[in-house]
Design an enzyme around this catalytic site. Structure first.
Site, PDB file in Angstrom:
ATOM      1  N   LYS A 179      -0.448   0.658   1.025  1.00  0.00           N
ATOM      2  CA  LYS A 179      -1.574  -0.275   0.924  1.00  0.00           C
ATOM      3  C   LYS A 179      -2.484   0.115  -0.229  1.00  0.00           C
ATOM      4  CE  LYS A 179      -5.220  -2.324   3.821  1.00  0.00           C
ATOM      5  NZ  LYS A 179      -5.829  -2.332   5.180  1.00  0.00           N
TER       6      LYS A 179
ATOM      7  N   SER B  64      -6.342  -6.488   7.234  1.00  0.00           N
ATOM      8  CA  SER B  64      -6.344  -6.439   5.786  1.00  0.00           C
ATOM      9  C   SER B  64      -5.060  -5.863   5.194  1.00  0.00           C
ATOM     10  CB  SER B  64      -7.543  -5.616   5.301  1.00  0.00           C
ATOM     11  OG  SER B  64      -7.450  -4.270   5.759  1.00  0.00           O
TER      12      SER B  64
ATOM     13  N   SER C 102      -6.634  -4.078  11.355  1.00  0.00           N
ATOM     14  CA  SER C 102      -5.904  -4.318  10.117  1.00  0.00           C
ATOM     15  C   SER C 102      -4.491  -3.761  10.059  1.00  0.00           C
ATOM     16  CB  SER C 102      -6.709  -3.762   8.928  1.00  0.00           C
ATOM     17  OG  SER C 102      -7.918  -4.465   8.786  1.00  0.00           O
TER      18      SER C 102
END
Length: 463
Positions: A83, A152, A176
């Site tokens: 990420k 996210s 997330s």
């Protein structure tokens, strides 16, 4: 048959015996991933950077180790995506935010360092919602490009769901890791708070790292290899457990949590979840709901405002950091993020203290329930991933464009470990079911999740 019903996840653990006997190699495995990326990435848009040259060199070194019978770990040669909130020495870290365009610290996050030490191939950086918040990037759901992949950890979830990599690292403050995994058909672990070393990402008290994967074996292996090298956060014992996937364990009793999200769950998703619960009862598992025991009702009440508690704690803790970003580059931050900052700046110290008190009370209540059941079970999302085509000019900003984290807030505020299992399909789209344990029971709930995947039949429900 829909795309998801025909889906077969990409896995890595079952390839390693072929690496050992020479019938396959990590380099060949990587090339297959790159072929899938070339085919699917134009629509899925999961990545912000791909280091093909570096990945090939690492895969070649892994191939040599497997050939000589000296792999560094069971994930030696595994392509992993990271990420884009986490620093990587060989790719930029731009955090989904225009203000960080071109940001390239050229150092590794602790988890990334640990993965490299284990021989993993750090292939790519994945799209994150801006600054790990709610403003979405370009990523689409791998099973329907008109829908969000969640956030996210949007790109991490979608990259695994699209079979572009077998595993990816996400992060969670509210929902997330778990929600995007549920929307994209992945297994995922949100560890006990502090379970995996966050490295430079220590700013907020509820942030965690965790793996997305196509199977439980790969999910656990990635997590334990990181923990065995980088440990947990400062002051935390870190994730502990067996060196390979924990044994399947049948639960005797499970708490069924509704949370504040139950009222917004669609009827098809409720029906599918009840079918999962029926299978558990038929297998001899006792289910305990809020009407069955006052302790469960007490827990439900303590987490009934979970979204607000998570938002309050995290907004307050991020406010100075994000104010500095906005002051330095006002045009580089979205209006959605600025609106979140404005709410945080309207808070008082007492507002933050009250949120902390609510969190502490809920944690105490949850700990009290430990003798009552082996774990809690609930939905990992309110239903299939919602449709998302972008904000409409002139209209108010959508409050939750990456979906509602209402079912994920409880485990975040409780600091509890969660494993999400892709047990349901509603209207042809994946919907996850999550198991939540007491703090430091990551291995235990992974064993329970393994039993569920080996025992229960996936539930398919029309929309």
């Amino acid at each position: 048959m829909t795309a998801y019903q025909a889906y077969k996840p990409l896995t890595f653990h079952d390839a390693t015996p072929r690496f050992a006997d020479g019938s396959d190699t990590p380099r060949a495995y990587l090339e297959r991933c790159l072929e899938t990326i070339a085919s699917r990435e134009p629509v899925v848009k999961a990545f912000t950077a791909i280091n093909e040259t570096g990945a090939r060199a690492v895969a070649d070194a892994s191939t040599a180790r497997w050939k000589s019978g000296k792999p560094l770990s069971p994930i030696d040669g595994m392509p992993v995506a990271i990420k884009d909130l986490l620093e990587t020495r060989d790719m930029p870290t731009q955090m989904g935010c225009q203000a960080f365009k071109g940001n390239f610290p050229k150092r590794d996050n602790a988890a990334v360092w640990a993965l490299r030490q284990a021989g993993a191939v750090i292939l790519a950086k994945t799209v994150t919602a801006e600054l790990g918040g709610s403003h979405p990037g370009p990523t689409t759901n791998p099973f329907d490009p008109a829908r969000t992949p969640g956030g996210s950890s949007s790109g991490s979830a979608a990259a695994v769901g699209a079979r572009m990599v077998p595993a990816a690292i996400g992060t969670q403050v509210g929902g997330s890791i778990i929600r995007p995994a549920a929307y994209c058909g992945n297994f995922a672990l949100k560890p006990t708070q502090g379970g995996l070393n966050r490295g430079e990402r220590q700013a907020t008290s509820m942030s965690t790292h965790g793996p997305h994967a196509g199977c439980l074996e790969d999910m656990w292996q990635v997590a334990i290899e990181i923990a065995n090298r980088a440990g947990g956060d400062r002051g935390h014992a870190g994730l502990v457990g067996p060196s390979t996937l924990p044994a399947a364990t049948r639960p005797n009793r499970l708490i069924v949590l509704e949370t504040e999200g139950w009222s917004i769950v669609d009827e098809a998703t409720k029906a599918g979840f009840e079918t999962v619960l029926k299978q558990l009862r038929d297998a001899g598992v006792t289910l305990i709901r809020r009407k069955d025991h006052p302790w469960v009702e007490a827990l439900e009440q303590s987490i009934a405002n979970g979204r607000a508690v998570c938002n309050g704690v995290t907004s307050w803790e991020n406010r100075w950091y994000q104010r500095g970003i906005v002051d330095n580059d006002p045009a580089g931050v979205s209006e959605r993020a600025k609106a979140t900052l404005a709410k945080a700046e309207a808070m008082t110290p007492d507002d933050y203290r009250m949120a902390l008190l609510a969190r502490e009370t809920a944690q105490h209540t949850h700990a009290t329930l430990a003798p009552l059941a082996d774990a809690a079970i609930t939905l990992a999302c309110p239903g299939p991933a919602p449709l998302w085509s972008g904000d409409v000019p002139g209209q108010p900003l959508a409050p939750r464009p990456t979906g509602d984290f209402v079912f994920n807030a409880p485990s975040s505020m409780l600091f509890a470990p969660v494993v999400t299992v892709p047990l349901m399909s509603v209207g042809g789209m994946p919907v996850g079911v999550q198991l939540m344990g007491q703090q430091h029971e990551d291995a235990r709930i992974t064993g329970l999740a393994r039993w569920m995947t080996e025992t229960l039949k996936p539930v398919v429900t029309p929309a």
